[in-house]
Design a protein around this motif. Structure first.
Motif, PDB file in Angstrom:
ATOM      1  N   GLU A  90       0.830  -1.204   0.000  1.00 55.67           N
ATOM      2  CA  GLU A  90       0.000   0.000   0.000  1.00 55.67           C
ATOM      3  C   GLU A  90       0.872   1.265   0.000  1.00 55.67           C
ATOM      4  OE1 GLU A  90      -2.240  -0.550   3.506  1.00 55.67           O
ATOM      5  OE2 GLU A  90      -3.656  -1.939   2.585  1.00 55.67           O
ATOM      6  N   GLY A  91       1.946   1.255   0.747  1.00 53.59           N
ATOM      7  CA  GLY A  91       2.886   2.378   0.793  1.00 53.59           C
ATOM      8  C   GLY A  91       3.542   2.612  -0.558  1.00 53.59           C
ATOM      9  N   TYR A  92       3.857   1.544  -1.257  1.00 51.42           N
ATOM     10  CA  TYR A  92       4.444   1.681  -2.580  1.00 51.42           C
ATOM     11  C   TYR A  92       3.465   2.339  -3.558  1.00 51.42           C
ATOM     12  CZ  TYR A  92       8.128  -1.444  -0.934  1.00 51.42           C
ATOM     13  OH  TYR A  92       9.151  -1.997  -0.245  1.00 51.42           O
ATOM     14  N   TRP A  93       2.192   1.948  -3.462  1.00 49.78           N
ATOM     15  CA  TRP A  93       1.182   2.544  -4.344  1.00 49.78           C
ATOM     16  C   TRP A  93       1.011   4.040  -4.060  1.00 49.78           C
ATOM     17  CZ3 TRP A  93      -0.299   0.824  -8.726  1.00 49.78           C
ATOM     18  CH2 TRP A  93      -0.331  -0.549  -8.984  1.00 49.78           C
ATOM     19  N   ILE A  94       1.022   4.409  -2.811  1.00 50.79           N
ATOM     20  CA  ILE A  94       0.892   5.829  -2.457  1.00 50.79           C
ATOM     21  C   ILE A  94       2.111   6.605  -2.953  1.00 50.79           C
ATOM     22  CG2 ILE A  94       0.836   7.451  -0.521  1.00 50.79           C
ATOM     23  CD1 ILE A  94      -0.942   5.420   0.933  1.00 50.79           C
ATOM     24  N   ALA A  95       3.301   6.062  -2.764  1.00 55.15           N
ATOM     25  CA  ALA A  95       4.519   6.712  -3.248  1.00 55.15           C
ATOM     26  C   ALA A  95       4.496   6.826  -4.774  1.00 55.15           C
ATOM     27  CB  ALA A  95       5.752   5.947  -2.788  1.00 55.15           C
ATOM     28  N   PHE A  96       4.011   5.773  -5.464  1.00 59.17           N
ATOM     29  CA  PHE A  96       3.918   5.792  -6.919  1.00 59.17           C
ATOM     30  C   PHE A  96       2.937   6.877  -7.390  1.00 59.17           C
ATOM     31  CE2 PHE A  96       1.660   4.342 -10.754  1.00 59.17           C
ATOM     32  CZ  PHE A  96       2.704   4.401 -11.661  1.00 59.17           C
ATOM     33  N   LEU A  97       1.786   7.002  -6.735  1.00 59.94           N
ATOM     34  CA  LEU A  97       0.797   8.023  -7.099  1.00 59.94           C
ATOM     35  C   LEU A  97       1.341   9.434  -6.855  1.00 59.94           C
ATOM     36  CD1 LEU A  97      -2.551   6.420  -5.914  1.00 59.94           C
ATOM     37  CD2 LEU A  97      -1.802   6.827  -8.255  1.00 59.94           C
ATOM     38  N   CYS A  98       2.054   9.632  -5.758  1.00 53.28           N
ATOM     39  CA  CYS A  98       2.666  10.950  -5.490  1.00 53.28           C
ATOM     40  C   CYS A  98       3.684  11.294  -6.572  1.00 53.28           C
ATOM     41  CB  CYS A  98       3.324  10.960  -4.118  1.00 53.28           C
ATOM     42  SG  CYS A  98       2.145  10.973  -2.755  1.00 53.28           S
ATOM     43  N   LEU A 136       3.748  10.133  -9.617  1.00 56.21           N
ATOM     44  CA  LEU A 136       3.010  10.341 -10.862  1.00 56.21           C
ATOM     45  C   LEU A 136       2.396  11.750 -10.916  1.00 56.21           C
ATOM     46  CD1 LEU A 136       2.032   8.937 -13.467  1.00 56.21           C
ATOM     47  CD2 LEU A 136      -0.049   8.337 -12.226  1.00 56.21           C
ATOM     48  N   ILE A 137       1.864  12.213  -9.806  1.00 52.72           N
ATOM     49  CA  ILE A 137       1.297  13.568  -9.740  1.00 52.72           C
ATOM     50  C   ILE A 137       2.388  14.619  -9.953  1.00 52.72           C
ATOM     51  CG2 ILE A 137       0.255  15.249  -8.164  1.00 52.72           C
ATOM     52  CD1 ILE A 137      -1.394  12.911  -7.016  1.00 52.72           C
ATOM     53  N   LEU A 138       3.552  14.426  -9.339  1.00 51.50           N
ATOM     54  CA  LEU A 138       4.660  15.369  -9.509  1.00 51.50           C
ATOM     55  C   LEU A 138       5.162  15.398 -10.960  1.00 51.50           C
ATOM     56  CD1 LEU A 138       6.695  14.780  -6.233  1.00 51.50           C
ATOM     57  CD2 LEU A 138       5.377  16.810  -6.862  1.00 51.50           C
ATOM     58  N   VAL A 139       5.295  14.257 -11.586  1.00 60.09           N
ATOM     59  CA  VAL A 139       5.744  14.209 -12.979  1.00 60.09           C
ATOM     60  C   VAL A 139       4.706  14.868 -13.884  1.00 60.09           C
ATOM     61  CG1 VAL A 139       6.198  12.633 -14.915  1.00 60.09           C
ATOM     62  CG2 VAL A 139       7.239  12.206 -12.694  1.00 60.09           C
ATOM     63  N   PHE A 140       3.435  14.559 -13.661  1.00 58.47           N
ATOM     64  CA  PHE A 140       2.351  15.159 -14.451  1.00 58.47           C
ATOM     65  C   PHE A 140       2.336  16.680 -14.293  1.00 58.47           C
ATOM     66  CE2 PHE A 140      -2.205  16.198 -15.061  1.00 58.47           C
ATOM     67  CZ  PHE A 140      -2.330  15.769 -16.366  1.00 58.47           C
ATOM     68  N   GLY A 141       2.500  17.156 -13.080  1.00 58.86           N
ATOM     69  CA  GLY A 141       2.545  18.604 -12.820  1.00 58.86           C
ATOM     70  C   GLY A 141       3.752  19.252 -13.469  1.00 58.86           C
ATOM     71  N   ALA A 142       4.917  18.585 -13.406  1.00 66.01           N
ATOM     72  CA  ALA A 142       6.126  19.140 -14.017  1.00 66.01           C
ATOM     73  C   ALA A 142       5.988  19.228 -15.533  1.00 66.01           C
ATOM     74  CB  ALA A 142       7.341  18.295 -13.642  1.00 66.01           C
ATOM     75  N   LEU A 143       5.306  18.268 -16.147  1.00 61.50           N
ATOM     76  CA  LEU A 143       5.109  18.300 -17.591  1.00 61.50           C
ATOM     77  C   LEU A 143       4.134  19.400 -18.012  1.00 61.50           C
ATOM     78  CD1 LEU A 143       4.947  14.484 -18.430  1.00 61.50           C
ATOM     79  CD2 LEU A 143       6.795  16.083 -18.949  1.00 61.50           C
ATOM     80  N   LEU A 144       3.137  19.699 -17.190  1.00 65.53           N
ATOM     81  CA  LEU A 144       2.141  20.708 -17.536  1.00 65.53           C
ATOM     82  C   LEU A 144       2.523  22.116 -17.102  1.00 65.53           C
ATOM     83  CD1 LEU A 144      -1.196  18.845 -16.813  1.00 65.53           C
ATOM     84  CD2 LEU A 144      -0.087  19.242 -19.002  1.00 65.53           C
ATOM     85  N   LEU A 145       3.547  22.267 -16.275  1.00 67.09           N
ATOM     86  CA  LEU A 145       3.936  23.580 -15.762  1.00 67.09           C
ATOM     87  C   LEU A 145       4.250  24.606 -16.854  1.00 67.09           C
ATOM     88  CD1 LEU A 145       4.366  25.163 -13.172  1.00 67.09           C
ATOM     89  CD2 LEU A 145       6.752  24.433 -13.218  1.00 67.09           C
ATOM     90  N   PRO A 146       4.982  24.265 -17.905  1.00 72.68           N
ATOM     91  CA  PRO A 146       5.246  25.280 -18.942  1.00 72.68           C
ATOM     92  C   PRO A 146       3.980  25.792 -19.630  1.00 72.68           C
ATOM     93  CG  PRO A 146       6.736  23.430 -19.210  1.00 72.68           C
ATOM     94  CD  PRO A 146       5.746  23.041 -18.156  1.00 72.68           C
ATOM     95  N   PHE A 147       2.931  25.001 -19.665  1.00 71.94           N
ATOM     96  CA  PHE A 147       1.689  25.422 -20.311  1.00 71.94           C
ATOM     97  C   PHE A 147       0.796  26.243 -19.385  1.00 71.94           C
ATOM     98  CE2 PHE A 147       2.984  21.396 -22.304  1.00 71.94           C
ATOM     99  CZ  PHE A 147       3.185  21.874 -23.593  1.00 71.94           C
ATOM    100  N   ASN A 148       1.143  26.316 -18.103  1.00 70.76           N
ATOM    101  CA  ASN A 148       0.313  26.994 -17.112  1.00 70.76           C
ATOM    102  C   ASN A 148       0.790  28.418 -16.834  1.00 70.76           C
ATOM    103  OD1 ASN A 148      -1.804  27.172 -15.309  1.00 70.76           O
ATOM    104  ND2 ASN A 148      -0.619  26.385 -13.597  1.00 70.76           N
TER     105      ASN A 148
END
Length: 191
Positions: free
Chosen positions: A14-22, A24-36
């Protein structure tokens, strides 16, 4: 007090899944930051221009008065079909032409009608000179902070409304044109 430890059935996955989701959110945010980001178009001005936001509060007060005076001068011109002279503007209690406390505080500018719809100031003491060109529908304000610009001399035939001073004449005399926010936006949309 009784304590009992609870062990997960999948042994910490369960801890691994939470770390993976965090992650994933950081990578997704970093990819969208230049467009924001907001795009702040940097507008370059010519050497004879200054942006109104770059001026100090002292000339801003005079420029505010000149913008209002422009509207009144245009109204008087359209009503009477003649350009009001400085005496008329002073008698109408139109700032900055009227000699009141504000006039004293801003440098006691002596105003002169140098061409139809073009008013030039000369401060009694050192200070910024101003030039208001009301010949057009939009306000056109020029200034001379260091009193380096050549003074325009009153033309002899001001009654004939045909004298039209050009921007090139103001530039060659050394005046600096004040550019307002809406003028920058208008030129950006036209290009």
């Amino acid at each position: 007090m009784i304590t009992q430890s609870v062990v997960s059935e999948n042994r910490g996955h369960e801890g691994y899944w939470i770390a993976f989701l965090c992650a994933l959110i950081l990578v997704f945010g970093a990819l969208l930051l230049p467009f924001n980001r907001t795009h702040d178009d940097h507008h370059t001005l010519a050497k004879h221009q200054v942006f109104i936001d770059d001026l100090t509060p002292t000339p801003l007060a005079m420029i505010a008065d000149l913008r209002l005076a422009h509207e009144e001068i245009r109204y008087l011109y359209e009503t009477n079909q003649t350009w009001p002279d400085v005496v008329q503007l002073e008698e109408s209690w139109l700032a900055p032409f009227v000699k009141d406390k504000s006039w004293e505080h801003r440098g006691q500018h002596q105003w002169l009608l140098v061409a139809p719809g073009v008013y030039q100031s000369e401060p009694i003491e050192s200070g910024t000179r101003y030039l208001l060109n009301s010949q057009g529908q939009t306000v056109d304000i020029w200034l001379d902070k260091d009193q380096q610009a050549s003074l325009l001399h009153a033309l002899t035939s001001i009654e004939s409304n045909s004298i039209d001073l050009s921007v090139a004449q103001f530039i060659s005399a050394g005046w600096i044109q004040v550019i307002f926010n809406n003028e920058v936006e208008d030129t950006a949309h036209h290009h």
